[in-house]
Design a protein around this motif. Structure first.
Motif, mmCIF file in Angstrom:
data_model
loop_
_atom_site.group_PDB
_atom_site.id
_atom_site.type_symbol
_atom_site.label_atom_id
_atom_site.label_comp_id
_atom_site.label_asym_id
_atom_site.label_seq_id
_atom_site.Cartn_x
_atom_site.Cartn_y
_atom_site.Cartn_z
ATOM 1 N N VAL A 8 0.831 -1.201 0.000
ATOM 2 C CA VAL A 8 0.000 0.000 0.000
ATOM 3 C C VAL A 8 0.867 1.254 0.000
ATOM 4 O O VAL A 8 0.630 2.201 -0.758
ATOM 5 C CB VAL A 8 -0.939 0.008 1.223
ATOM 6 C CG1 VAL A 8 -1.589 1.376 1.401
ATOM 7 C CG2 VAL A 8 -2.020 -1.057 1.062
ATOM 8 N N ALA A 9 1.890 1.275 0.853
ATOM 9 C CA ALA A 9 2.764 2.441 0.939
ATOM 10 C C ALA A 9 3.580 2.636 -0.335
ATOM 11 O O ALA A 9 3.828 3.765 -0.760
ATOM 12 C CB ALA A 9 3.700 2.303 2.138
ATOM 13 N N ALA A 10 3.986 1.533 -0.948
ATOM 14 C CA ALA A 10 4.829 1.632 -2.143
ATOM 15 C C ALA A 10 4.042 2.071 -3.367
ATOM 16 O O ALA A 10 4.568 2.787 -4.232
ATOM 17 C CB ALA A 10 5.503 0.282 -2.411
ATOM 18 N N THR A 11 2.793 1.650 -3.462
ATOM 19 C CA THR A 11 2.008 1.919 -4.673
ATOM 20 C C THR A 11 0.976 3.027 -4.500
ATOM 21 O O THR A 11 0.633 3.715 -5.463
ATOM 22 C CB THR A 11 1.268 0.644 -5.119
ATOM 23 O OG1 THR A 11 0.329 0.263 -4.115
ATOM 24 C CG2 THR A 11 2.248 -0.496 -5.343
ATOM 25 N N GLY A 12 0.463 3.181 -3.282
ATOM 26 C CA GLY A 12 -0.623 4.123 -3.072
ATOM 27 C C GLY A 12 -1.876 3.729 -3.840
ATOM 28 O O GLY A 12 -2.759 4.545 -4.089
ATOM 29 N N ASN A 13 -1.967 2.451 -4.194
ATOM 30 C CA ASN A 13 -3.035 1.952 -5.053
ATOM 31 C C ASN A 13 -4.297 1.661 -4.248
ATOM 32 O O ASN A 13 -4.241 1.006 -3.210
ATOM 33 C CB ASN A 13 -2.550 0.663 -5.759
ATOM 34 C CG ASN A 13 -3.455 0.274 -6.902
ATOM 35 O OD1 ASN A 13 -4.659 0.184 -6.744
ATOM 36 N ND2 ASN A 13 -2.859 0.032 -8.063
ATOM 37 N N HIS A 14 -5.433 2.152 -4.735
ATOM 38 C CA HIS A 14 -6.697 1.898 -4.052
ATOM 39 C C HIS A 14 -6.988 0.409 -3.954
ATOM 40 O O HIS A 14 -7.558 -0.069 -2.976
ATOM 41 C CB HIS A 14 -7.848 2.589 -4.795
ATOM 42 C CG HIS A 14 -7.837 4.072 -4.649
ATOM 43 N ND1 HIS A 14 -8.914 4.865 -4.959
ATOM 44 C CD2 HIS A 14 -6.875 4.925 -4.207
ATOM 45 C CE1 HIS A 14 -8.623 6.131 -4.725
ATOM 46 N NE2 HIS A 14 -7.394 6.193 -4.272
ATOM 47 N N ASP A 15 -6.597 -0.334 -4.995
ATOM 48 C CA ASP A 15 -6.856 -1.770 -4.996
ATOM 49 C C ASP A 15 -6.121 -2.449 -3.839
ATOM 50 O O ASP A 15 -6.664 -3.332 -3.181
ATOM 51 C CB ASP A 15 -6.405 -2.395 -6.325
ATOM 52 C CG ASP A 15 -7.064 -1.723 -7.514
ATOM 53 O OD1 ASP A 15 -8.126 -1.097 -7.317
ATOM 54 O OD2 ASP A 15 -6.524 -1.809 -8.625
ATOM 55 N N ALA A 16 -4.880 -2.046 -3.601
ATOM 56 C CA ALA A 16 -4.105 -2.628 -2.506
ATOM 57 C C ALA A 16 -4.759 -2.319 -1.160
ATOM 58 O O ALA A 16 -4.705 -3.129 -0.229
ATOM 59 C CB ALA A 16 -2.670 -2.091 -2.526
ATOM 60 N N VAL A 17 -5.397 -1.158 -1.059
ATOM 61 C CA VAL A 17 -6.085 -0.799 0.181
ATOM 62 C C VAL A 17 -7.230 -1.762 0.454
ATOM 63 O O VAL A 17 -7.391 -2.271 1.567
ATOM 64 C CB VAL A 17 -6.616 0.653 0.100
ATOM 65 C CG1 VAL A 17 -7.606 0.924 1.230
ATOM 66 C CG2 VAL A 17 -5.462 1.637 0.173
ATOM 67 N N TRP A 18 -8.038 -2.077 -0.577
ATOM 68 C CA TRP A 18 -9.161 -2.997 -0.392
ATOM 69 C C TRP A 18 -8.667 -4.394 -0.027
ATOM 70 O O TRP A 18 -9.270 -5.079 0.803
ATOM 71 C CB TRP A 18 -10.007 -3.079 -1.660
ATOM 72 C CG TRP A 18 -10.747 -1.815 -2.007
ATOM 73 C CD1 TRP A 18 -10.676 -1.135 -3.193
ATOM 74 C CD2 TRP A 18 -11.657 -1.074 -1.187
ATOM 75 N NE1 TRP A 18 -11.484 -0.029 -3.148
ATOM 76 C CE2 TRP A 18 -12.097 0.032 -1.934
ATOM 77 C CE3 TRP A 18 -12.134 -1.250 0.107
ATOM 78 C CZ2 TRP A 18 -13.005 0.961 -1.428
ATOM 79 C CZ3 TRP A 18 -13.031 -0.320 0.612
ATOM 80 C CH2 TRP A 18 -13.459 0.762 -0.146
ATOM 81 N N VAL A 19 -7.582 -4.816 -0.652
ATOM 82 C CA VAL A 19 -7.023 -6.134 -0.324
ATOM 83 C C VAL A 19 -6.576 -6.159 1.137
ATOM 84 O O VAL A 19 -6.823 -7.134 1.861
ATOM 85 C CB VAL A 19 -5.841 -6.472 -1.256
ATOM 86 C CG1 VAL A 19 -5.144 -7.748 -0.794
ATOM 87 C CG2 VAL A 19 -6.334 -6.647 -2.694
ATOM 88 N N LEU A 20 -5.923 -5.095 1.576
ATOM 89 C CA LEU A 20 -5.455 -5.025 2.962
ATOM 90 C C LEU A 20 -6.629 -5.044 3.935
ATOM 91 O O LEU A 20 -6.572 -5.696 4.986
ATOM 92 C CB LEU A 20 -4.619 -3.754 3.162
ATOM 93 C CG LEU A 20 -3.886 -3.611 4.499
ATOM 94 C CD1 LEU A 20 -2.897 -4.741 4.696
ATOM 95 C CD2 LEU A 20 -3.173 -2.265 4.569
#
Length: 355
Positions: free
Chosen positions: A224-236
């Protein structure tokens, strides 16, 4: 496996009074903190972003203060709400650094797991502290807000939380919102020490649950920190729901998570079609918050439905179309479930996780 037993409610009470009390807490803290920040000169731009950190901290400080005696409740309200500020500041600082983000969230998970090793109520305390850190990290709440305004918001939140807990103390006991137990863990055996460990084999199971949770969420936070990607946020967000440090992952839990998300997507589609984008959609947040808390122990499916309503509307903003957010929310829930299952297979707990 039949779907009906999976969706069958657990033998736990519906915490409706607690859900309503939390909703009132959120409304009061939001309005009062916003009013004070405006009076202190905060511009309209970014005002909600400046208020949210105090609201997030206040939610869990208030939840953690419920139950027990009036004296202990007020003490917990004061201590937990005060702890929320440093946790938020850490979340703001590390979010720019992938390795620091991963290590810090893994440490927070490990701390929550360590408390869970001592049974209830320490397990719930660990969850409260973990989510106090997790929500500001995921939403980026407070990022870019001047420290003076941030601190002022938290001071106001502390006062509001203590005052609201005091009001709860005035309510007759049979009407007061009860304490929330966030885990299935019983109290530790009585050994003369209040901080005793739970018995084996439960302790070993909890240690392995904590380990896989710290690994999964630590890696997720780094991404999440490396990409800032919304998708990674939902996965987390899916990972913390499926592999928290104090609850084992089961097939039932995965199916309940997917079921709750699917129902939420239907409800949000109706909201997107029936309610024009704008502030009026905030009305949909209220039942979502109440359902999340009220069914936390009773029905994981309904609790996920509630939190999904709040998360999608809150993260995607009420002024934006929900179609894209809904698409990624569903897809990333599946991705998070696959990752959680993979971690469970790599770090199994015991045979009960298969049921």
């Amino acid at each position: 496996m039949e779907l009906q037993p999976v969706l069958k409610p657990d033998p736990a009470p519906v915490l409706l009074r607690t859900g309503i009390a939390v909703l009132i807490d959120i409304i009061v803290v939001f309005i009062v903190v916003r009013t004070v920040l405006v009076a202190a000169g905060h511009p309209d731009e970014g005002l909600t972003h400046a208020v949210l950190p105090a609201v997030f901290g206040g939610i869990f400080a208030f939840l953690g203060s419920l139950g027990g005696s009036t004296r202990s409740g007020l003490a917990r309200a004061a201590i937990l709400s005060a702890v929320a500020l440093p946790l938020t500041l850490v979340a703001i600082v590390v979010r720019e650094w992938p390795i620091a983000s991963g290590v810090t969230l893994a440490a927070a998970v490990a701390g929550a797991g360590f408390l869970a090793w001592h049974g209830e109520p320490f397990a719930t305390l660990g969850n409260v502290l973990l989510y106090m850190y997790f929500l500001p990290f995921v939403f980026g709440a407070g990022k870019g807000v001047p420290l003076g305004y941030l601190a002022l918001g938290f001071v106001v939140m502390v006062v509001c939380t203590i005052a609201l807990r005091g009001i709860v103390a005035l309510v007759p006991h049979h009407r007061a919102p009860p304490r929330v137990h966030a885990t299935d863990e019983p109290s530790a055996p009585s050994t003369g020490h209040r901080f005793a460990l739970v018995d084996e084999p439960q302790l070993s199971r909890l240690k392995r649950t904590t380990l896989r949770s710290a690994i999964g969420l630590g890696i997720g936070a780094s991404i999440v920190a490396a990409t800032g990607n919304h998708d990674a946020v939902w996965v987390l967000m899916t990972l913390i729901a499926l592999i928290p440090p104090a609850l084992p992952l089961t097939i039932h839990r995965v199916l309940q998570r997917l079921g709750g998300t699917a129902i939420a997507m239907v409800v949000l589609t109706v909201i997107d079609a029936a309610i024009p984008a704008g502030s009026v959609r905030l009305i949909a947040l209220a039942p979502g918050i109440v359902i999340t808390v009220a069914f936390l122990r009773r029905s994981y499916t309904l609790s996920v439905l509630g939190v999904s309503l709040v998360a999608v509307l809150g993260y995607s903003q009420v002024h934006a179309p929900l179609g894209e957010a809904l698409l990624w929310r569903g897809f990333d829930t599946i991705v998070g479930a696959v990752i959680a299952i993979a971690l469970t297979l790599l770090i199994p707990v015991d045979s009960t996780q298969r049921t």
